[in-house]
Design a protein around this motif. Structure first.
Motif, PDB file in Angstrom:
ATOM      1  N   GLU A  92      56.397  63.591  70.887  1.00  0.00           N
ATOM      2  CA  GLU A  92      55.245  63.864  70.016  1.00  0.00           C
ATOM      3  C   GLU A  92      55.594  63.636  68.549  1.00  0.00           C
ATOM      4  O   GLU A  92      54.802  63.061  67.795  1.00  0.00           O
ATOM      5  N   ARG A 142      56.312  52.460  66.244  1.00  0.00           N
ATOM      6  CA  ARG A 142      56.276  53.882  66.573  1.00  0.00           C
ATOM      7  C   ARG A 142      55.932  54.082  68.040  1.00  0.00           C
ATOM      8  O   ARG A 142      56.587  54.856  68.745  1.00  0.00           O
ATOM      9  N   ASP A 143      54.927  53.359  68.538  1.00  0.00           N
ATOM     10  CA  ASP A 143      54.502  53.514  69.933  1.00  0.00           C
ATOM     11  C   ASP A 143      55.577  53.065  70.907  1.00  0.00           C
ATOM     12  O   ASP A 143      55.790  53.702  71.946  1.00  0.00           O
ATOM     13  N   ALA A 190      58.255  55.776  70.966  1.00  0.00           N
ATOM     14  CA  ALA A 190      57.788  56.966  71.676  1.00  0.00           C
ATOM     15  C   ALA A 190      57.830  56.728  73.188  1.00  0.00           C
ATOM     16  O   ALA A 190      58.266  57.598  73.959  1.00  0.00           O
ATOM     17  N   SER A 191      57.414  55.555  73.611  1.00  0.00           N
ATOM     18  CA  SER A 191      57.446  55.204  75.025  1.00  0.00           C
ATOM     19  C   SER A 191      58.886  55.147  75.544  1.00  0.00           C
ATOM     20  O   SER A 191      59.187  55.659  76.626  1.00  0.00           O
ATOM     21  N   SER A 219      55.649  59.936  68.017  1.00  0.00           N
ATOM     22  CA  SER A 219      54.271  59.427  68.102  1.00  0.00           C
ATOM     23  C   SER A 219      53.451  59.751  66.863  1.00  0.00           C
ATOM     24  O   SER A 219      52.577  58.979  66.472  1.00  0.00           O
ATOM     25  N   ASN A 220      53.732  60.891  66.262  1.00  0.00           N
ATOM     26  CA  ASN A 220      52.957  61.349  65.107  1.00  0.00           C
ATOM     27  C   ASN A 220      53.604  61.011  63.769  1.00  0.00           C
ATOM     28  O   ASN A 220      53.110  61.444  62.723  1.00  0.00           O
ATOM     29  N   LYS A 232      60.283  58.651  75.923  1.00  0.00           N
ATOM     30  CA  LYS A 232      59.735  59.286  77.125  1.00  0.00           C
ATOM     31  C   LYS A 232      60.437  58.758  78.375  1.00  0.00           C
ATOM     32  O   LYS A 232      60.831  59.526  79.252  1.00  0.00           O
TER      33      LYS A 232
END
Length: 62
Positions: free
Chosen positions: A40, A22-23, A26-27, A43-44, A30
């Protein structure tokens, strides 16, 4: 909350290697210029690891 469509999600995840955390996704989103709302949501997500883009889509769009 801004509307997110599947094409935006595909663009945000361009270059992703699966399985991915997930991280990491998300990175990547971005870095690919995704909006903060999409980053978000990734990330969530309740899922910590995604096996492919379909998994991400299910988590983001529920």
């Amino acid at each position: 909350m801004a509307s997110i469509n599947p094409i935006e999600l595909q663009k945000a995840l361009k270059g992703a290697d699966y399985p991915a955390s997930r991280d990491d996704l998300a990175s990547l989103a971005k870095n690919n210029g995704a909006g903060s709302d999409l980053v978000e949501r990734i990330s969530n997500a309740k899922t910590e690891r995604f096996d492919g883009p379909d998994d991400v889509q299910k988590a983001v769009f529920g």
